[in-house]
Scaffold this motif. Sequence first.
Motif, PDB file in Angstrom:
ATOM      1  N   VAL A  13       0.845  -1.187   0.000  1.00  0.00           N
ATOM      2  CA  VAL A  13       0.000   0.000   0.000  1.00  0.00           C
ATOM      3  C   VAL A  13       0.889   1.249   0.000  1.00  0.00           C
ATOM      4  N   ARG A  41       2.365   3.752  -4.409  1.00  0.00           N
ATOM      5  CA  ARG A  41       1.009   3.470  -4.886  1.00  0.00           C
ATOM      6  C   ARG A  41       0.606   2.089  -4.377  1.00  0.00           C
ATOM      7  N   SER A  58      -4.940  -1.440  -9.987  1.00  0.00           N
ATOM      8  CA  SER A  58      -6.200  -0.711 -10.175  1.00  0.00           C
ATOM      9  C   SER A  58      -5.883   0.619 -10.831  1.00  0.00           C
ATOM     10  N   GLY A  59      -6.926   1.338 -11.167  1.00  0.00           N
ATOM     11  CA  GLY A  59      -6.737   2.653 -11.767  1.00  0.00           C
ATOM     12  C   GLY A  59      -7.278   2.695 -13.174  1.00  0.00           C
ATOM     13  N   HIS A 212      -6.665 -12.711 -10.441  1.00  0.00           N
ATOM     14  CA  HIS A 212      -5.525 -12.872  -9.548  1.00  0.00           C
ATOM     15  C   HIS A 212      -5.443 -14.282  -8.955  1.00  0.00           C
TER      16      HIS A 212
ATOM     17  N   ALA B 139      -6.195   5.264  -2.649  1.00  0.00           N
ATOM     18  CA  ALA B 139      -5.216   4.199  -2.897  1.00  0.00           C
ATOM     19  C   ALA B 139      -5.851   3.111  -3.758  1.00  0.00           C
ATOM     20  N   ASP B 140      -7.100   2.796  -3.461  1.00  0.00           N
ATOM     21  CA  ASP B 140      -7.831   1.770  -4.215  1.00  0.00           C
ATOM     22  C   ASP B 140      -8.018   2.195  -5.674  1.00  0.00           C
ATOM     23  N   GLY B 142      -5.913   3.483  -7.404  1.00  0.00           N
ATOM     24  CA  GLY B 142      -4.649   3.297  -8.111  1.00  0.00           C
ATOM     25  C   GLY B 142      -3.904   4.587  -8.413  1.00  0.00           C
ATOM     26  N   LYS B 224      -4.153  -0.470   6.118  1.00  0.00           N
ATOM     27  CA  LYS B 224      -3.265  -1.293   5.310  1.00  0.00           C
ATOM     28  C   LYS B 224      -3.860  -2.691   5.139  1.00  0.00           C
ATOM     29  N   LEU B 227      -6.844  -2.701   2.757  1.00  0.00           N
ATOM     30  CA  LEU B 227      -6.443  -2.606   1.346  1.00  0.00           C
ATOM     31  C   LEU B 227      -5.894  -3.936   0.844  1.00  0.00           C
ATOM     32  N   LYS B 228      -5.076  -4.563   1.672  1.00  0.00           N
ATOM     33  CA  LYS B 228      -4.480  -5.835   1.255  1.00  0.00           C
ATOM     34  C   LYS B 228      -5.517  -6.933   1.126  1.00  0.00           C
ATOM     35  N   TYR B 231      -7.065  -7.122  -2.322  1.00  0.00           N
ATOM     36  CA  TYR B 231      -6.223  -7.603  -3.423  1.00  0.00           C
ATOM     37  C   TYR B 231      -5.482  -8.894  -3.072  1.00  0.00           C
ATOM     38  N   ARG B 232      -5.989  -9.581  -2.069  1.00  0.00           N
ATOM     39  CA  ARG B 232      -5.325 -10.803  -1.644  1.00  0.00           C
ATOM     40  C   ARG B 232      -5.276 -11.819  -2.792  1.00  0.00           C
ATOM     41  N   VAL B 233      -4.093 -12.397  -2.992  1.00  0.00           N
ATOM     42  CA  VAL B 233      -3.962 -13.433  -4.026  1.00  0.00           C
ATOM     43  C   VAL B 233      -4.337 -14.771  -3.418  1.00  0.00           C
ATOM     44  N   VAL B 234      -5.289 -15.430  -4.055  1.00  0.00           N
ATOM     45  CA  VAL B 234      -5.761 -16.709  -3.499  1.00  0.00           C
ATOM     46  C   VAL B 234      -4.865 -17.841  -3.995  1.00  0.00           C
TER      47      VAL B 234
END
Lengths: 243, 234
Positions: A13, A41, A58-59, A212, B139-140, B142, B224, B227-228, B231-234
């Motif tokens: 983050v 970022r 993202s973005g 992902h 932050a999300d 990007g 933190k 946010l993580k 986007y956690r990778v499974v």
Amino acid sequence: MTKLLVNEKDVVVPGELLVEGMDYLPGFGTYREGDNIYSGRLGLVTLDGRTIKLLKLSGRYSPKRNDTIICKVVDVNFSGWRLETNSPYSAMLSMKDATSEFIARGADLTQYYKIGDNIICKITNVTSQKLIDVTMKGPGLRKLMGGRIVPINTNKVPRVIGKQGSMVSMIKQATNARIMVGQNGLVWIQGDIPAMELLAVRTIQKIEDEAHVSGLTDRIKEFLEKETGTTLGGTSNVVQETN
Amino acid sequence: MSYKKRIDNRSFDEMRKIEAKVGVIKRADGSASFKIGNTWAYAAVYGPRNLYPKFLQNPEKGILRCNYNMLPFSSSSDRVRPGGSRRSKEISMVTEKALSPVLNLDDFPNAVVDVFIELPQTEAGSRCAGICAASMALADAGLDMKDLVCAVSVGRVDDKLAVDLDYSEEAYEDGPVADIPVAMLPNLGKISLLQMDGLVKKEQLQEVLDKAKKACAEIYKIQKQALKEKYRVV
């Protein structure tokens, strides 16, 4: 003493400390403050030798030269067409780049492209002020007739395309639909049978949602085989998906 | 008389319970919710996108535009009159100023990043909750950010300093009260918002900032993690 505080493929983050010490170099999405490298970022850590950089997760789409994108005509003026690009900026298609035909002075430009038309074109230039020039000259660049446009996350376009186009060709093979993926996160789909067109849409949304998750190609193949009731060629065995 | 024990039994350095979540609004480019006690903020980020009217455009870099809004039913007392007010305009402005030091919009000339902060439920500390939610949402989305922004209000209730005042403490009547919202960049150790309603001594203010710093470090951990989680990778 240099200390690497993250691993490859970690999600970081903004402001996260990545490296203590001078032995690494800050790449895209990171910055150095004193002896340390911080994340600049939200992104996925990638190590390239001694360079630490971040992959965007993202973005919105940001226009780059040589990208093939799907645009919509929003205005027609004297010298060409204004296009909406799914980014903060609009693009300009000039008469010269639109067609190899001769266009007479004062001709009505709507006979080539009119407002509301979707086209697939290529970016030739992007200025510092984000003025975008596009061209229609190139293989596969054309007006898109019929079909539908599905918006997806720009950062997942590479997943939808797959390695050497493996993913998209698998969907094409299974659904018999025509598919064009624009770098700007718009996908054009046209199928002969409505049900197959919808299946292609669903598949693309599934890829976007599960981009992902590891073993993506196999899962999509399984999904398509189940939905269509046919067996697909061994695309995923030929090209192994990493990540 | 002095304030010995907090009304809701928290210790003086303890914040209310925090819940944070990212990606709560699908249509937005970035979004987050941040709940601290009974105060609940949603933030949605749209953009960078085209900016009109044109005179607002800045050809050197993109601009940030924040909008803070309390929903009519959000308050525990009177209905909040819908639409902007003096108060919401001020808070929108300070939110913008609290967030802009971390944000780099040089790559988006003439464009705008819109942040909408909506509060379905409030009970003190709403601007801080709004800032926390907005920084996660940015932050999300990007965007280029040097750091996240964490905010908390630290206050003086009678002779004591307390972290994260709730409404009953803000309205404490048996002694003087001061409410000091602080926004910090946790990794860079800088302050991007400092307001004060009420009076404190100079030495107390230093103590307030120390307490805010500790509380912000905790908030940063929660942000933190949220946010993580998305986007956690499974």
